[in-house]
Design an enzyme around this catalytic site. Structure first.
Site, PDB file in Angstrom:
ATOM      1  NE  ARG A   1     -20.008  41.799   7.613  1.00 54.20           N
ATOM      2  CZ  ARG A   1     -18.983  41.697   6.771  1.00 54.20           C
ATOM      3  NH1 ARG A   1     -17.841  41.079   7.145  1.00 54.20           N
ATOM      4  NH2 ARG A   1     -19.099  42.162   5.534  1.00 54.20           N
TER       5      ARG A   1
ATOM      6  NE  ARG B   1     -17.309  35.375   2.260  1.00 55.80           N
ATOM      7  CZ  ARG B   1     -17.057  36.611   2.661  1.00 55.80           C
ATOM      8  NH1 ARG B   1     -17.032  36.906   3.961  1.00 55.80           N
ATOM      9  NH2 ARG B   1     -16.837  37.563   1.779  1.00 55.80           N
TER      10      ARG B   1
ATOM     11  CG  HIS C   1     -13.178  35.998   8.637  1.00 54.87           C
ATOM     12  ND1 HIS C   1     -13.568  36.938   9.548  1.00 54.87           N
ATOM     13  CD2 HIS C   1     -12.675  36.665   7.577  1.00 54.87           C
ATOM     14  CE1 HIS C   1     -13.326  38.123   9.043  1.00 54.87           C
ATOM     15  NE2 HIS C   1     -12.770  38.003   7.861  1.00 54.87           N
TER      16      HIS C   1
ATOM     17  CG  ASP D   1      -7.423  43.830   7.164  1.00 53.50           C
ATOM     18  OD1 ASP D   1      -8.142  44.195   6.221  1.00 53.50           O
ATOM     19  OD2 ASP D   1      -7.165  42.653   7.440  1.00 53.50           O
TER      20      ASP D   1
ATOM     21  CD  GLU E   1      -9.892  36.745   9.849  1.00 56.00           C
ATOM     22  OE1 GLU E   1     -10.185  37.948  10.016  1.00 56.00           O
ATOM     23  OE2 GLU E   1      -9.625  36.263   8.724  1.00 56.00           O
TER      24      GLU E   1
HETATM   25  O1  TA6 Z   1     -10.087  39.073   7.545  1.00 64.02           O
HETATM   26  C1  TA6 Z   1      -9.945  40.408   7.343  1.00 64.02           C
HETATM   27  C2  TA6 Z   1     -10.575  40.800   6.013  1.00 64.02           C
HETATM   28  O2  TA6 Z   1      -9.917  40.185   4.963  1.00 64.02           O
HETATM   29  C3  TA6 Z   1     -10.620  42.311   5.895  1.00 64.02           C
HETATM   30  O3  TA6 Z   1      -9.773  42.778   4.889  1.00 64.02           O
HETATM   31  C4  TA6 Z   1     -12.087  42.638   5.644  1.00 64.02           C
HETATM   32  O4  TA6 Z   1     -12.376  42.761   4.333  1.00 64.02           O
HETATM   33  C5  TA6 Z   1     -12.770  41.447   6.284  1.00 64.02           C
HETATM   34  O5  TA6 Z   1     -11.953  40.360   5.979  1.00 64.02           O
HETATM   35  C6  TA6 Z   1     -14.208  41.206   5.943  1.00 64.02           C
HETATM   36  O6  TA6 Z   1     -14.369  40.774   4.657  1.00 64.02           O
HETATM   37  P1  TA6 Z   1     -15.860  40.552   4.080  1.00 64.02           P
HETATM   38  O7  TA6 Z   1     -15.649  40.061   2.675  1.00 64.02           O
HETATM   39  O8  TA6 Z   1     -16.532  39.552   4.943  1.00 64.02           O
HETATM   40  O9  TA6 Z   1     -16.548  41.895   4.145  1.00 64.02           O
END
Ligand code: TA6
Length: 303
Positions: A77, A103, A172, A216, A275
């Site tokens: 994370r 990932r 991301h 988002d 991103e």
């Molecule tokens: O990039 C934004 C997003 O798609 C959000 O919708 C949120 O879910 C975030 O990614 C994080 O996703 P994750 O699967 O890493 O919890």
């Protein structure tokens, strides 16, 4: 061969004395640590995940959650997770891992390069039984990261199969900020975006982006550089890109953040995701043998 031996073997093969060293990182996951006059940085083989970049003239640029999981079945994370070959949930396949499978996959190192100031770390992953479970395509994905006075991220996909393929991709990136409620993201005024907090309704950006609730959004047809202005850290970050037609902007805000087990209390305030991507209706089609390179270049300066 035990992990320790593997790390030692990887360092012998891909390390550069006093510049790039493969060591055991959090959770025992191998990482490569870069230290040069221009910058320091870290990258895990797990997900080819950059977790730190610190140019000599600045503080840490990337955010990593204090509650991140460090194991080989979860994504880290923070830092720069790579979303591929789909973004978000996989259409028609609710069991598939969100943001694709690379990932949380172990990548392999390629030779490390040093040009006297910057260090380029290269890793790759390919289609195999684990990927075919979710996606039938044959592919080779190479990721080159250059740690220097700027951070350069290059994701290169080759379609190694006999059939065309269609994919989404995103770098991301979690940018570390002093206080997300005071930042500005410049460069998307007037652009259309899909609002994921409002049933993907299409809207038009008015002015610079500020964050004052869960955000988002997928911005469409964006090719030019953006700027992140952070008055709390007195810092401006410039993000330029190539071969990327979308930009995702994300902050979970209070409620979503509280529901995330791997995000520390209140840490939503210290991060913003910007991103570099090709997602949604701007996914990429690639013929057999063809290659696609997406590149992001990040620079920081004082405000
Ligand atoms: O990039 C934004 C997003 O798609 C959000 O919708 C949120 O879910 C975030 O990614 C994080 O996703 P994750 O699967 O890493 O919890």
């Amino acid at each position: 061969m035990g992990v320790v031996a593997t790390v030692a073997e990887l360092d012998r093969q891909f390390g550069i004395p006093n510049i790039a060293k493969v060591v055991e990182g959090n959770g025992g996951l191998p990482k490569i640590v870069v230290t040069t006059a221009a910058a320091s940085g870290e990258m895990y083989l797990h997900g080819a995940h950059v977790t730190s970049w610190k140019p000599t003239s600045a503080d840490e640029v990337l955010f990593v959650s204090s509650k991140s999981r460090w194991d080989d079945s979860h994504a880290i994370r923070g830092g720069v997770p790579i979303c591929f070959p789909w973004f978000g949930d996989k259409a028609g396949d609710p069991k598939a891992p969100a943001h694709g499978f690379v990932r949380a996959k172990p990548w392999q190192l390629e030779p490390t390069a040093h040009d006297g100031t910057a260090v380029t770390v290269s890793m790759f992953t390919e289609s195999d039984d684990s990927t075919k479970k979710w996606w039938s395509a044959d592919f080779r994905l190479v990721y080159r990261v250059t740690f220097g006075s700027e951070l350069v991220l290059e994701l290169m996909l080759t379609n190694t199969g006999a059939l065309p393929l269609r994919f989404e991709e995103a770098l991301h990136t979690y940018h570390r900020v002093g206080d997300v409620t005071r930042i500005l993201v410049r460069g998307l005024d007037g652009f259309q975006y899909l609002d994921k907090t409002d049933s993907l309704r299409e809207k038009t950006q008015q002015g610079d982006i500020t964050i004052n609730s869960e955000t988002d959004r997928v911005y469409l047809n964006t090719q030019h550089p953006l700027e992140l202005e952070d008055p709390a850290l007195h810092r401006r970050t410039r993000i330029a890109k190539e071969n990327s037609s979308t930009t995702v902007i994300w902050n979970p805000w209070i409620q979503k953040a509280a529901a995330m087990a791997d995000l520390g209390d209140g840490e939503w305030k210290q991060m913003i995701c910007i991103e570099t991507s090709n997602v949604s209706g701007l996914a990429v089609e690639l013929g057999p043998g063809q290659q696609h390179n997406m590149k992001a270049t990040i620079q920081v300066a004082g405000l």
